[in-house]
Design a protein around this motif. Sequence first.
Motif, short mmCIF file in Angstrom:
data_model
loop_
_atom_site.label_atom_id
_atom_site.label_comp_id
_atom_site.label_asym_id
_atom_site.label_seq_id
_atom_site.Cartn_x
_atom_site.Cartn_y
_atom_site.Cartn_z
N GLU A 40 1.00 -1.12 0.05
CA GLU A 40 -0.13 0.01 -0.08
C GLU A 40 0.71 1.21 0.13
N LEU A 41 0.42 2.07 -0.60
CA LEU A 41 1.13 3.45 -0.57
C LEU A 41 0.21 4.44 -0.05
N VAL A 42 0.36 5.34 1.00
CA VAL A 42 -0.50 5.99 1.73
C VAL A 42 0.17 7.51 1.97
N GLU A 43 -0.84 8.44 1.51
CA GLU A 43 -0.30 9.80 1.51
C GLU A 43 -0.15 10.02 2.94
N VAL A 44 1.00 10.80 3.12
CA VAL A 44 1.31 11.49 4.59
C VAL A 44 1.26 12.90 4.55
N SER A 45 1.70 13.65 3.96
CA SER A 45 1.66 15.13 3.87
C SER A 45 2.16 15.74 2.53
N ARG A 62 5.21 13.90 0.61
CA ARG A 62 5.24 12.53 1.55
C ARG A 62 4.63 11.35 1.50
N VAL A 63 4.96 10.06 1.43
CA VAL A 63 4.26 8.78 1.56
C VAL A 63 4.69 7.94 2.25
N ARG A 64 3.94 6.92 2.70
CA ARG A 64 4.33 5.80 3.55
C ARG A 64 4.10 4.61 2.73
N THR A 65 5.11 3.81 2.71
CA THR A 65 4.96 2.33 2.16
C THR A 65 4.74 1.40 3.05
N LEU A 66 3.62 0.69 3.01
CA LEU A 66 3.25 -0.48 3.96
C LEU A 66 3.24 -1.90 3.20
N LEU A 75 11.89 0.48 0.12
CA LEU A 75 11.17 0.18 -1.35
C LEU A 75 11.48 1.43 -2.20
N TRP A 76 11.70 1.02 -3.19
CA TRP A 76 11.79 2.05 -4.42
C TRP A 76 10.45 3.03 -4.68
N VAL A 77 10.62 4.35 -4.25
CA VAL A 77 9.21 5.02 -4.81
C VAL A 77 9.87 6.05 -6.05
N GLU A 78 9.01 6.03 -7.07
CA GLU A 78 9.28 6.68 -8.18
C GLU A 78 8.33 8.10 -8.13
N TRP A 79 8.99 9.23 -8.48
CA TRP A 79 7.96 10.42 -8.21
C TRP A 79 7.99 11.01 -9.65
N SER A 80 6.75 11.68 -10.11
CA SER A 80 6.95 12.30 -11.57
C SER A 80 5.42 13.26 -11.43
N VAL A 81 5.75 14.25 -12.34
CA VAL A 81 4.70 15.17 -12.32
C VAL A 81 3.87 14.50 -13.57
N ILE A 82 2.69 14.85 -13.33
CA ILE A 82 1.63 14.25 -14.30
C ILE A 82 0.72 15.37 -14.93
N SER A 83 0.76 16.45 -14.46
CA SER A 83 0.13 17.69 -15.22
C SER A 83 0.52 18.90 -14.71
N GLY A 84 0.58 19.71 -15.59
CA GLY A 84 1.10 21.20 -15.22
C GLY A 84 2.49 21.74 -15.19
N GLY A 85 3.31 20.74 -15.72
CA GLY A 85 4.66 20.92 -15.74
C GLY A 85 5.44 20.79 -14.42
N GLY A 86 6.61 21.41 -14.45
CA GLY A 86 7.26 21.51 -13.08
C GLY A 86 8.32 20.41 -12.75
N ASP A 96 12.34 5.04 4.16
CA ASP A 96 13.04 4.82 5.38
C ASP A 96 12.60 3.66 6.26
N ALA A 97 13.21 3.64 7.40
CA ALA A 97 12.82 2.44 8.41
C ALA A 97 11.27 2.86 8.68
N ASP A 98 10.61 3.83 8.83
CA ASP A 98 9.32 4.03 9.07
C ASP A 98 8.54 3.89 7.83
N GLY A 99 8.94 3.62 6.58
CA GLY A 99 8.51 3.42 5.24
C GLY A 99 7.87 4.94 4.72
N ILE A 100 8.72 6.00 5.18
CA ILE A 100 8.50 7.19 4.55
C ILE A 100 9.50 7.32 3.42
N ALA A 101 8.79 7.92 2.29
CA ALA A 101 9.38 8.50 1.14
C ALA A 101 9.13 9.79 0.77
N GLU A 102 10.11 10.92 0.68
CA GLU A 102 9.61 12.32 0.12
C GLU A 102 10.32 12.83 -1.08
#
Length: 135
Positions: A40-45, A62-66, A75-86, A96-102
Amino acid sequence: MGLRSFAMARSAAMPAFVALAGCGDLLQEPESGTFPLQLELVEVSGNAQQGAPGAPLAQPLRVRTLDEGEPAARLWVEWSVISGGGEVEPRNSFSDADGIAEASWTLGRSGGLQRAQATVRKGVQVIFEATAEGP
């Protein structure tokens, strides 16, 4: 070695060759030992922020992997822009150890609603939205 001796030696070797050829399944690579994860991938902030076009947002995404409800590290998390550019940096990170990626998100130059996403393991994703306002 006469012709008869050669034929006998060849006959004796033939069953060994046939037996070895019949064991082809045993010569395949073993299982990798991996098993499917219940990810699972959960939004943190970091969702629903506002910022100036072309500027970085104040808070990181920030997301948490569960895995089966427990934090999953490395766990490898991929980040990308899907609309609006940037741009989202880094494009890839590990949890990390708490499952957080940012990652940090710099909005595109156009105003309005923009979207970025975090993805882990083909299709498990979280979508973030931000609004670019101002000059």
